[in-house]
Scaffold this motif. Structure first.
Motif, PDB file in Angstrom:
ATOM      1  N   SER A  18      -1.278   4.040  10.385  1.00  0.00           N
ATOM      2  CA  SER A  18      -1.537   3.406  11.850  1.00  0.00           C
ATOM      3  C   SER A  18      -0.207   3.452  12.567  1.00  0.00           C
ATOM      4  O   SER A  18      -0.258   3.218  13.829  1.00  0.00           O
ATOM      5  N   PHE A  19       0.962   3.896  11.922  1.00  0.00           N
ATOM      6  CA  PHE A  19       2.315   3.850  12.815  1.00  0.00           C
ATOM      7  C   PHE A  19       2.350   5.396  13.498  1.00  0.00           C
ATOM      8  O   PHE A  19       3.356   5.610  14.438  1.00  0.00           O
ATOM      9  N   GLY A  20       1.635   6.215  12.785  1.00  0.00           N
ATOM     10  CA  GLY A  20       1.913   7.537  13.395  1.00  0.00           C
ATOM     11  C   GLY A  20       1.961   7.590  14.756  1.00  0.00           C
ATOM     12  O   GLY A  20       2.857   8.375  15.300  1.00  0.00           O
ATOM     13  N   ASP A  21       1.165   7.215  15.656  1.00  0.00           N
ATOM     14  CA  ASP A  21       0.942   7.557  16.931  1.00  0.00           C
ATOM     15  C   ASP A  21       2.165   7.001  17.657  1.00  0.00           C
ATOM     16  O   ASP A  21       2.744   7.672  18.548  1.00  0.00           O
ATOM     17  N   ILE A  22       2.461   5.913  17.464  1.00  0.00           N
ATOM     18  CA  ILE A  22       3.488   5.298  18.076  1.00  0.00           C
ATOM     19  C   ILE A  22       4.963   5.980  17.615  1.00  0.00           C
ATOM     20  O   ILE A  22       6.119   5.854  18.471  1.00  0.00           O
ATOM     21  N   MET A  23       4.974   6.261  16.467  1.00  0.00           N
ATOM     22  CA  MET A  23       6.227   6.866  15.950  1.00  0.00           C
ATOM     23  C   MET A  23       6.559   8.317  16.598  1.00  0.00           C
ATOM     24  O   MET A  23       7.515   8.517  17.189  1.00  0.00           O
ATOM     25  N   ARG A  24       5.285   9.076  17.166  1.00  0.00           N
ATOM     26  CA  ARG A  24       5.716  10.193  17.787  1.00  0.00           C
ATOM     27  C   ARG A  24       5.961   9.725  19.445  1.00  0.00           C
ATOM     28  O   ARG A  24       6.588  10.423  20.141  1.00  0.00           O
TER      29      ARG A  24
ATOM     30  N   ARG B  56       0.845  -1.295  -0.294  1.00  0.00           N
ATOM     31  CA  ARG B  56       0.014  -0.139   0.032  1.00  0.00           C
ATOM     32  C   ARG B  56       0.909   1.300   0.143  1.00  0.00           C
ATOM     33  O   ARG B  56       0.441   2.244  -0.582  1.00  0.00           O
ATOM     34  N   GLY B  57       1.845   1.105   0.870  1.00  0.00           N
ATOM     35  CA  GLY B  57       2.846   2.232   0.667  1.00  0.00           C
ATOM     36  C   GLY B  57       3.573   2.587  -0.600  1.00  0.00           C
ATOM     37  O   GLY B  57       3.559   3.851  -1.006  1.00  0.00           O
ATOM     38  N   ILE B  58       3.799   1.742  -1.394  1.00  0.00           N
ATOM     39  CA  ILE B  58       4.445   1.902  -2.734  1.00  0.00           C
ATOM     40  C   ILE B  58       3.278   2.581  -3.652  1.00  0.00           C
ATOM     41  O   ILE B  58       3.487   3.318  -4.238  1.00  0.00           O
TER      42      ILE B  58
ATOM     43  N   TRP C 125       8.444   5.840   2.931  1.00  0.00           N
ATOM     44  CA  TRP C 125       7.773   5.141   3.916  1.00  0.00           C
ATOM     45  C   TRP C 125       7.618   5.955   5.155  1.00  0.00           C
ATOM     46  O   TRP C 125       6.689   5.810   5.938  1.00  0.00           O
ATOM     47  N   ILE C 126       8.550   6.636   5.636  1.00  0.00           N
ATOM     48  CA  ILE C 126       8.319   7.430   6.987  1.00  0.00           C
ATOM     49  C   ILE C 126       7.346   8.282   6.871  1.00  0.00           C
ATOM     50  O   ILE C 126       6.451   8.375   7.877  1.00  0.00           O
ATOM     51  N   ARG C 127       7.078   8.971   5.717  1.00  0.00           N
ATOM     52  CA  ARG C 127       5.922  10.021   5.566  1.00  0.00           C
ATOM     53  C   ARG C 127       4.704   9.213   5.823  1.00  0.00           C
ATOM     54  O   ARG C 127       3.829   9.561   6.429  1.00  0.00           O
ATOM     55  N   PHE C 128       4.535   7.985   4.926  1.00  0.00           N
ATOM     56  CA  PHE C 128       3.537   7.131   4.830  1.00  0.00           C
ATOM     57  C   PHE C 128       3.235   6.560   6.013  1.00  0.00           C
ATOM     58  O   PHE C 128       1.933   6.598   6.530  1.00  0.00           O
ATOM     59  N   ALA C 129       4.279   5.930   6.735  1.00  0.00           N
ATOM     60  CA  ALA C 129       3.815   5.342   8.025  1.00  0.00           C
ATOM     61  C   ALA C 129       3.414   6.388   9.281  1.00  0.00           C
ATOM     62  O   ALA C 129       2.450   5.865   9.935  1.00  0.00           O
ATOM     63  N   GLU C 130       3.681   7.608   9.324  1.00  0.00           N
ATOM     64  CA  GLU C 130       3.293   8.356  10.176  1.00  0.00           C
ATOM     65  C   GLU C 130       1.908   8.805  10.029  1.00  0.00           C
ATOM     66  O   GLU C 130       1.331   9.513  10.761  1.00  0.00           O
TER      67      GLU C 130
END
Lengths: 190, 535
Positions: A81-87, A7-9, A73-78
């Motif tokens: 669903s990973f955004g919250d835990i990345m913060r 999905r990221g790609i 990928w970093i922009r996509f992940a944040e």
């Protein structure tokens, strides 16, 4: 790999060139919507096919495509669903990278089929950091270079990421990060 | 044992610690508390800044430290709790605290992983909960996207269905005109052999075009709610052009039909769709081309062919004449199927094709089950596939092809009102039926028809279904309300919903088959007590 990688790609292509480009890549890779289910685990070969088709479409070599996707990928992940835990994981480059393994530990708990990499900060000075990386998968170093660039950008840093020979005999790869705050001149890089 | 660690290390190990003096004044604040409680300052009283029922003085702290007990505190005006241990120091007390699990902590966006001790499981728990929430949000988003995609797909399908329906309807109207005029030309007689051959060609072309419109109707998912009895071999031959188009140009389609005119009570369009599904499957099993053979025969019972069947043979056997069945076999020379795939082939959504929907054979199974029959599969890798449909032989055979010549007419003939908005078709129908001895009146719309009906007592209303203004069904409903004895025959290139047709009404699909028209009018006359078929 989990479908969220695919999905990221897909999203990277959509953001860059729109739906028509993605349709062409899907046709070339022989994939469709069924390969984009985030929580589904697919053979790595599916992701490789998609990446190869994307590289062909962008007209760049595969390693450059991996780099580009790593940064994206970093922009996509944040955004997802990973955004919250990345913060949660860190508010600066060093703590973020140092805590990535703890984050991946949680990712594995939530997504048991994930084969996550390991990251560690080996050395650190102002404007410089050496990062060690280990993965069961091989050949993803260009992706990691892009990924680390994306992490630097996340903390408003600009600079370079270079793969360097590991300091010790190890299965790990090592990367040198040299950076300055984005407002400062790149000439200030060490 | 004494342990020497730096203040920074203390902060890493116990990010939420406090140091207080003997007067309970806060001397030092750990980095996590400093961030989460920015108004907390050195010099503040522990008892003022925090709520705790366990501590009222330094003696209480000393007692807890001596007993290695636990202390629980809540920052004033905040909803989260901290708990930990008290260590007595020469200058006061070191209180090592940790955040306690609660919604307020989990939802607290100020907290970072470094606010927790390295081994504090709450940090991992919080991340896990947050990740799960994120994944749940993403799943919701995916579900919404899938729903939108499904709606778009349904909308597109519906649009295509409507276009197909309209195209089929209009095309069938035009074919009707051709068919009726050919019939009239034949009735007038006096044709040279060559002219008769021209008419044969036109009739054959109309029949083939009719097959194509059936394909359009199948695409439009028009249900043929008017199940009726047909000679099965004729149905298969009629569908030849349509089936060949589904099989594709690389595939040779051959027929081996041997039921000897045995009839089956079946929905024509459903049978066409069923066979079309089998053609598509066979074609995809032969990407380089090959041969499909459609054969038919009479068998005593489905199991006679020696392959296990799926369906409702028992239910169907009530309608089977003398226990006889019509077997339709569709065989291809394709790559065949592995036994594990063959055993699941009729399952809904099961497909061996990368992009298969798994609907084709499941709908074939539904078709035969609805018609009281069975379906089975014989296949092996590299040896092609044969699909066997068994349908009960109809117990109500047709009484030949009744013609109006066989009607015993009353003096003036039945009065028929024909309503048709296509003038050429109207003229041809009127002339055809007048020649057969009916008294005919015509109307080009429902409103005109209602005016006729209000002045003349008609016996039969033969009306088109789709017209400007009132539809044929609305016209028939009004007309039969005023005159319940009026017989109704609807005709259309569309197939109406079964719910819209009143029991006893006839339906004539377009293009109009003059023989079928005669059958329906014959039946209508019998119902009206006007005439009856011989025998």
């Amino acid at each position: 790999m989990y479908g969220m990688i695919n999905r990221g790609i897909c999203q990277m292509v959509l953001d860059a060139e729109g739906a028509e480009a993605w349709s062409a890549i899907e046709a070339s890779a022989g994939t469709g919507a069924a390969e984009l289910i985030s929580s589904e685990v697919y053979d790595d070969a599916v992701t490789v096919r998609i990446l190869e088709a994307t590289a062909r479409h962008f007209g760049i070599p595969m390693d450059k495509c991996l780099e580009r996707f790593g940064t994206y990928w970093i922009r996509f992940a944040e955004r997802g669903s990973f955004g919250d835990i990345m913060r949660f994981v860190g508010s600066d480059l060093a703590s973020f990278i140092a805590n990535l393994d703890r984050m991946h530990q949680v990712v594995t708990a939530a997504m048991p089929a994930a084969r996550v990499p390991s990251f560690g900060v080996v050395a650190q000075e102002p404007g410089m950091m050496r990062v060690r990386y280990y993965s069961e998968r091989s050949g993803l170093e260009p992706f990691v270079i892009g990924l680390l660039r994306g992490v630097m950008a996340r903390f408003d840093l600009v600079g370079t990421v270079t793969q360097i020979p590991p300091a010790a005999s190890t299965d790990c790869a090592e990367f040198m990060l040299e950076f300055v705050p984005s407002g400062e001149s790149r000439a200030a890089l060490p | 044992m004494s342990l020497h660690i730096s203040q920074r290390q203390v902060g890493l190990l116990f990010p939420a610690h406090l140091r207080v003096d003997q007067d309970m004044r806060i001397i030092r604040i750990g980095p996590a508390l400093g961030r989460v409680l920015p108004t907390l300052q050195p010099g503040d009283s522990l008892l003022t800044a925090f709520v705790t029922s366990q501590v009222g003085s330094a003696d209480d702290l000393m007692r807890i430290a001596a007993a290695c007990g636990a202390i629980t505190v809540r920052p004033r005006d905040r909803n989260f709790m901290l708990a930990g241990s008290v260590i007595a120091e020469p200058a006061g007390f070191f209180i090592a605290l940790q955040f306690q699990p609660s919604l307020d902590v989990i939802d607290n966006n100020e907290l970072r992983i470094d606010d927790f001790s390295p081994g504090d499981p709450l940090a991992l728990g919080m991340m896990l909960i947050r990740l799960q929430k994120g994944l749940l949000d993403e799943a919701r988003q995916s579900a919404r996207e899938l729903d939108q995609e499904r709606r778009r797909s349904v909308e597109l399908t519906e649009r295509m269905r409507r276009i197909s329906s309209y195209a089929a309807h209009d095309f069938n109207n035009l074919l009707s005109i051709l068919a009726l005029n050919v019939k009239l030309q034949r009735k007038h007689g006096g044709l040279a052999e060559r002219q008769a051959q021209y008419l044969d060609v036109i009739e054959e072309t109309v029949a083939r075009a009719s097959g194509a419109t059936r394909g359009l109707l199948a695409l439009a998912h028009q249900r043929d709610s008017t199940r009726s009895v047909h000679p099965v071999d004729s149905l298969l031959i009629d569908d030849r052009a349509f089936l060949q188009s589904m099989a594709g140009s690389k595939v040779e389609l051959t027929f081996d039909l041997a039921t000897g005119g045995a009839q089956v009570d079946v929905s024509r369009i459903s049978l066409s769709r069923c066979l079309a599904n089998l053609m598509v499957n066979a074609r995809e099993a032969m990407p380089e081309g090959g041969r499909i053979t459609v054969s038919s025969r009479i068998v005593p019972r489905p199991a006679e062919l020696g392959v296990p069947e799926i369906g409702s043979a028992e239910a169907g056997s009530n309608r089977s004449e003398a226990g006889q069945w019509i077997a339709i076999l569709v065989s291809d020379t394709g790559h065949g199927m592995a036994p594990e795939d063959a055993s699941r082939a009729f399952e809904l959504f099961f497909s061996t094709k990368q992009r298969g929907s798994g609907l084709g054979l499941a709908s074939v199974r539904d078709f035969v089950t609805e018609h009281g029959g069975t379906v089975s599969l014989e296949t092996a890798p590299g040896e092609g596939t044969t699909v066997l449909l068994c349908l009960p032989v109809a117990t109500a055979p047709l009484t030949g092809e009744p013609t109006l010549d066989r009607l015993r007419r009353i003096d003036e003939g039945p009065r028929v009102l024909i309503v048709e908005d296509e003038p050429f078709a109207l003229d041809a129908l009127a002339e055809l039926l007048e020649n057969d001895g009916f008294q005919i009146a015509t109307a080009t719309c429902a409103e005109e028809a209602l005016r006729h009906l209000s002045t003349v007592p008609f016996d039969i209303l033969l009306t088109d279904l789709v017209m400007l203004g009132l539809s044929g069904i609305e016209l028939a409903q009004r007309a039969t309300t005023d005159n319940p004895a009026l017989q109704v025959v609807l005709m259309s290139g569309f197939v109406p919903d079964a719910d819209d047709i009143v029991q006893g009404w006839g339906f004539l699909p377009k293009p109009v088959d003059p023989v079928r028209l005669q059958q329906l009018l014959c039946t209508a006359c019998e119902h009206a007590g006007l005439a009856c078929c011989e025998g």
